[in-house]
Structures are given as structure tokens and as C-alpha cells.
Design a protein around this motif. Structure first.
Motif, PDB file in Angstrom:
ATOM      1  N   LEU A  19      63.578 -18.189  25.590  1.00  0.00           N
ATOM      2  CA  LEU A  19      64.806 -18.950  25.415  1.00  0.00           C
ATOM      3  C   LEU A  19      66.006 -18.177  25.937  1.00  0.00           C
ATOM      4  O   LEU A  19      66.044 -16.948  25.828  1.00  0.00           O
ATOM      5  N   PRO A  20      66.991 -18.870  26.490  1.00  0.00           N
ATOM      6  CA  PRO A  20      68.219 -18.184  26.907  1.00  0.00           C
ATOM      7  C   PRO A  20      68.903 -17.538  25.697  1.00  0.00           C
ATOM      8  O   PRO A  20      68.707 -17.965  24.554  1.00  0.00           O
ATOM      9  N   GLN A  21      69.699 -16.549  25.941  1.00  0.00           N
ATOM     10  CA  GLN A  21      70.372 -15.813  24.871  1.00  0.00           C
ATOM     11  C   GLN A  21      71.234 -16.731  24.005  1.00  0.00           C
ATOM     12  O   GLN A  21      71.328 -16.532  22.797  1.00  0.00           O
ATOM     13  N   PHE A  94      65.228 -36.278  20.153  1.00  0.00           N
ATOM     14  CA  PHE A  94      66.023 -35.099  19.815  1.00  0.00           C
ATOM     15  C   PHE A  94      67.197 -34.951  20.757  1.00  0.00           C
ATOM     16  O   PHE A  94      67.212 -35.505  21.857  1.00  0.00           O
ATOM     17  N   SER A  95      68.179 -34.191  20.310  1.00  0.00           N
ATOM     18  CA  SER A  95      69.322 -33.823  21.143  1.00  0.00           C
ATOM     19  C   SER A  95      69.707 -32.394  20.786  1.00  0.00           C
ATOM     20  O   SER A  95      69.321 -31.889  19.726  1.00  0.00           O
ATOM     21  N   VAL A  96      70.465 -31.777  21.672  1.00  0.00           N
ATOM     22  CA  VAL A  96      70.897 -30.396  21.452  1.00  0.00           C
ATOM     23  C   VAL A  96      72.399 -30.315  21.691  1.00  0.00           C
ATOM     24  O   VAL A  96      72.906 -30.832  22.690  1.00  0.00           O
ATOM     25  N   SER A  97      73.090 -29.672  20.746  1.00  0.00           N
ATOM     26  CA  SER A  97      74.533 -29.511  20.897  1.00  0.00           C
ATOM     27  C   SER A  97      74.959 -28.122  20.437  1.00  0.00           C
ATOM     28  O   SER A  97      74.277 -27.479  19.643  1.00  0.00           O
ATOM     29  N   ALA A  98      76.084 -27.690  20.973  1.00  0.00           N
ATOM     30  CA  ALA A  98      76.698 -26.417  20.572  1.00  0.00           C
ATOM     31  C   ALA A  98      78.147 -26.730  20.232  1.00  0.00           C
ATOM     32  O   ALA A  98      78.946 -27.013  21.131  1.00  0.00           O
ATOM     33  N   GLY A  99      78.460 -26.744  18.960  1.00  0.00           N
ATOM     34  CA  GLY A  99      79.803 -27.133  18.536  1.00  0.00           C
ATOM     35  C   GLY A  99      80.024 -28.604  18.854  1.00  0.00           C
ATOM     36  O   GLY A  99      79.236 -29.463  18.470  1.00  0.00           O
ATOM     37  N   LEU A 103      74.706 -30.311  24.834  1.00  0.00           N
ATOM     38  CA  LEU A 103      73.965 -29.599  25.867  1.00  0.00           C
ATOM     39  C   LEU A 103      72.830 -30.435  26.450  1.00  0.00           C
ATOM     40  O   LEU A 103      72.505 -30.314  27.623  1.00  0.00           O
ATOM     41  N   LEU A 104      72.233 -31.264  25.600  1.00  0.00           N
ATOM     42  CA  LEU A 104      71.114 -32.104  26.025  1.00  0.00           C
ATOM     43  C   LEU A 104      71.253 -33.441  25.305  1.00  0.00           C
ATOM     44  O   LEU A 104      71.229 -33.488  24.074  1.00  0.00           O
ATOM     45  N   GLN A 147      62.073 -27.790  27.360  1.00  0.00           N
ATOM     46  CA  GLN A 147      63.407 -28.346  27.610  1.00  0.00           C
ATOM     47  C   GLN A 147      64.492 -27.342  27.194  1.00  0.00           C
ATOM     48  O   GLN A 147      65.473 -27.158  27.910  1.00  0.00           O
ATOM     49  N   LEU A 148      64.296 -26.721  26.038  1.00  0.00           N
ATOM     50  CA  LEU A 148      65.284 -25.745  25.562  1.00  0.00           C
ATOM     51  C   LEU A 148      65.360 -24.524  26.473  1.00  0.00           C
ATOM     52  O   LEU A 148      66.446 -23.998  26.712  1.00  0.00           O
ATOM     53  N   SER A 149      64.223 -24.079  26.969  1.00  0.00           N
ATOM     54  CA  SER A 149      64.226 -22.881  27.822  1.00  0.00           C
ATOM     55  C   SER A 149      64.883 -23.148  29.179  1.00  0.00           C
ATOM     56  O   SER A 149      65.294 -22.221  29.862  1.00  0.00           O
ATOM     57  N   SER A 150      65.015 -24.416  29.552  1.00  0.00           N
ATOM     58  CA  SER A 150      65.643 -24.734  30.824  1.00  0.00           C
ATOM     59  C   SER A 150      67.169 -24.868  30.715  1.00  0.00           C
ATOM     60  O   SER A 150      67.848 -25.069  31.724  1.00  0.00           O
ATOM     61  N   LEU A 151      67.713 -24.808  29.500  1.00  0.00           N
ATOM     62  CA  LEU A 151      69.166 -24.934  29.319  1.00  0.00           C
ATOM     63  C   LEU A 151      69.893 -23.677  29.747  1.00  0.00           C
ATOM     64  O   LEU A 151      69.449 -22.596  29.660  1.00  0.00           O
TER      65      LEU A 151
END
Length: 151
Positions: A19-21, A94-99, A103-104, A147-151
Motif C-alpha cells: 500500500l502507498p504510504q 465501497f468508496s475511499v476518501s481522505a478527509g 480518492l475512489l 484497487q487501494l494499492s493503485s491509489l
């Protein structure tokens, strides 16, 4: 030198998506935190070096599990109209967000399997279905991790 050569070309062990940092401290938000999928996803995150956060406010990203659903339907019946084969479909959205940043966007992933059914072997077939659900949850968690590792 031989040990570092595979790492230099991007090789990584199967089942482990680095995973990215920025995703090292994710928070998994789900209605059912004990579902097969959520447990498989958390385990995959740990294997990939992430440290899932217990607090949403301290997390680097939020993985929001919008839908975690298993549907079973009759695939075929016998001459006496008894089910002889079932199809199990496991769907996750699913979805991914930061604040406040998404992100996805929400996306669906699903897995479908079928199995034969014999009511004389009811306990064994229920166990077989549970094993299929766990295997599908593991497969879907692997898709989400890619999918997460490609962000």
C-alpha cells in the motif's frame, strides 16, 4: 544482489499488495464490522503492512463499505421441484476518501459461485455454502486491496 533483483522490477509475493504510504492507517467503516468481507479486508490490510485505525478521526483514509451483501438463488430444480443447485453472489460496494476528498468513487465488486444441493446432506451443504462465502469474501478483499494499492 539476487535477492534485490526481483524487488527492483516491482515483484511482490502473491496475496500481498503493498500500500502507498498515505494508506498505511486506514479506517474501515461498515455497518457490519464482523462480516466475512470486512474481516478478510482487515486481515489483508495487516498483511500489506497497514495498521487499521480504530478511530476515524486519526485515520489517513476511510474505506467506506456501503454494501456488503450475499444473495442465494435457486439455479436448478429436480423433477419433484426440489432445489438441486444454488448460486451464491457476494456483492460489495465501497468508496475511499481522505478527509473531504474522494480518492475512489463508489464501485461494486462481486463474485458468484454455484454448488449442488441435496437436502439429505443439509448440514454438509450449509457448511459448503459458508466456505464458499468465506472464499468469495477473501477474493473480493484481494480485489479491493489491488484497487487501494493503485491509489
Amino acid at each position: 544482489m539476487a535477492a534485490t533483483l526481483p524487488a527492483a522490477c516491482g515483484f511482490h509475493l502473491q496475496g500481498r499488495a503493498p500500500l502507498p504510504q498515505s494508506l498505511r492507517e486506514p479506517y474501515v467503516q461498515a455497518a457490519d464490522r464482523q462480516s466475512d468481507f470486512v474481516q478478510s479486508l482487515r486481515k489483508a490490510m495487516l498483511i500489506s503492512g497497514a495498521h487499521p485505525s480504530a478511530d476515524k478521526d486519526k485515520a489517513s483514509v476511510v474505506v467506506n463499505i456501503i454494501k456488503d451483501e450475499v444473495v442465494r438463488r435457486v439455479l436448478s430444480v429436480t423433477a419433484t421441484n426440489q432445489p438441486s443447485e444454488y448460486e451464491v453472489t457476494y456483492t460489495v460496494r465501497f468508496s475511499v476518501s481522505a478527509g473531504d476528498k474522494e480518492l475512489l468513487a463508489a464501485q461494486d465488486v462481486s463474485s458468484t459461485r454455484s454448488y449442488s444441493f441435496d437436502e439429505r446432506l443439509l448440514l454438509a451443504k450449509e457448511h459448503e455454502e459458508a466456505i464458499l462465502r468465506q472464499a468469495m469474501a477473501h477474493d473480493l478483499a484481494a480485489v479491493v486491496m489491488r484497487q487501494l494499492s493503485s491509489l
